[in-house]
Write a protein that holds these residues in place. Structure first.
Motif, PDB file in Angstrom:
ATOM      1  N   THR A 186      -1.583   8.780  -0.987  1.00  0.00           N
ATOM      2  CA  THR A 186      -2.942   8.510  -1.461  1.00  0.00           C
ATOM      3  C   THR A 186      -3.845   9.731  -1.344  1.00  0.00           C
ATOM      4  N   GLY A 187      -3.562  10.586  -0.378  1.00  0.00           N
ATOM      5  CA  GLY A 187      -4.372  11.783  -0.213  1.00  0.00           C
ATOM      6  C   GLY A 187      -3.837  12.998  -0.936  1.00  0.00           C
ATOM      7  N   THR A 245       0.838  -1.199   0.000  1.00  0.00           N
ATOM      8  CA  THR A 245       0.000   0.000   0.000  1.00  0.00           C
ATOM      9  C   THR A 245       0.874   1.250   0.000  1.00  0.00           C
ATOM     10  N   LEU A 246       0.343   2.285  -0.586  1.00  0.00           N
ATOM     11  CA  LEU A 246       1.041   3.570  -0.604  1.00  0.00           C
ATOM     12  C   LEU A 246       0.907   4.255   0.757  1.00  0.00           C
ATOM     13  N   SER A 257      -0.149   7.060   3.309  1.00  0.00           N
ATOM     14  CA  SER A 257      -1.369   7.859   3.341  1.00  0.00           C
ATOM     15  C   SER A 257      -1.122   9.262   2.794  1.00  0.00           C
TER      16      SER A 257
END
Length: 365
Positions: free
Chosen positions: A22-23, A16-17, A19
């Protein structure tokens, strides 16, 4: 099964990237030209081809593309230093001024530190700050489309590490005067790096903005950021630079991605500095067109703040902005729209500028 084997066992989980990634809002570049009749006025590129001296130098150097560039950009840094009257130890280069800015934020900010800047200003500011894990602090522009330095000063906290002053400001085109920046520097803590971002400084009228070199010599916490992408016409090669105290400049060189400025970019930038008179003649022509357009638009009822960049800024609500973009699209003119704020239009050749004027005259009032 051992614990080590469990750690490597296949499963349904996926990487996963962060946070922060991703934001992150994506940087939105100016739209590209898709045809011969399209006026590409969205990216503030120079409408001139590169300076002939730069083209010649790049052609001569192209045969060595199999070799890595000088990662320290020694010769280019020496040439920039001679141009500015400083030492090479005070110069750091990177892939455009935005690349150098990333080096600045990476070099100075830990997670949770704060970077203050005006808004609206350069779109990459909040992206680079958030990517570093720092906190962007946006301060609204004043009613004259300029930096509200009092509000920026009031926003300083113990976590403030960097303050960005974009002059002339992108996208509004308004410069910050020397006196206002000097008063600001007298207030700001000396451990905060104040970056004077001058990507468009060559287009500014004399006296409209700061004497940044004088401020740099007087205040050790000043950093000057410039680029070869605009007036020098090297947007496609990506080379910019910062001038800072030797200790800060050394840190910026340490945080740079190795070999990030290509040999061709270094060659072209050096040759462009040597062709300064020709660059200045091109800039003078753009400034003349900028003044012509502004005068005609103001005569038609448009209210503009004096732009010191190679562009004009049209303050517009979303309804007017949508109508303008639709009209420009129908006329095959690409401009830059900013939701909730307005439209930025690059000043180009007279024929393209006349096409812009016809659209804006039809929507005046």
């Amino acid at each position: 099964m051992t614990p080590d084997q469990l750690l490597t066992r296949p499963g349904t989980a996926r990487p996963t990237l962060r946070s922060a990634v991703t934001g992150l809002p994506s940087y939105v570049p100016g739209r590209r030209s898709a045809g011969m009749d399209v006026a590409a006025l969205a990216s503030n590129e120079s409408h001139y081809e590169p300076l002939p001296a730069a083209v010649t130098a790049v052609a001569a150097a192209a045969g060595a593309m199999n070799r890595y560039p000088d990662s320290a950009a020694v010769e280019l840094r020496k040439r920039i230093a001679r141009h500015l009257g400083v030492t090479a130890a005070e110069v750091a280069v990177g892939p455009g001024s935005v690349g150098v800015l990333q080096q600045i934020i990476t070099g100075l900010c830990d997670a949770g530190d704060e970077v203050i800047f005006a808004w609206r200003s350069f779109e990459a500011y909040p992206i680079l700050v958030e990517l570093a894990g720092a906190r962007p602090v946006r301060i609204p522009l004043d009613h004259l489309e300029c930096h509200d330095l009092d509000a920026m000063a009031a926003a300083v906290t113990a976590r403030t590490k960097v303050i960005l002053l974009c002059t002339p400001n992108n996208p509004t085109g308004v410069s910050i005067t020397h006196e206002r920046i000097e008063a600001f520097l007298q207030f700001v803590r000396s451990d905060i790096l104040v970056v004077i971002d001058e990507a468009y400084v060559e287009y500014a009228e004399a006296g409209s903005g700061p004497d940044s070199l004088a401020l740099y010599r007087e205040y050790p916490n000043v950093c000057i950021l410039r680029t070869f992408s605009k007036a020098y016409g090297l947007a496609g090669l990506r080379v910019g630079y910062a001038m800072a105290s030797p200790a800060i400049a050394e840190g910026l060189r340490r945080t740079a991605l190795p070999f990030s400025v290509s040999a061709l970019a270094q060659t072209a930038a050096t040759a462009s500095l040597d062709a300064g008179e020709e660059m200045e003649a091109r800039v003078a022509a753009v400034k003349q067109e900028r003044a012509r357009m502004a005068a005609l638009l103001e005569a038609r009822g448009w209210k503009l703040q004096p732009s010191q960049g190679n562009f004009l800024w049209i303050r517009a609500d979303d309804d007017l902005r949508a109508r303008l973009i639709e009209a420009f699209d129908r006329a095959d003119i690409l401009v830059r729209a900013y939701q909730g704020d307005g439209v930025r239009i690059t000043v180009a050749d007279p024929a393209s500028n006349d096409r812009v004027l016809r659209i804006l005259e039809a929507h005046a009032g």
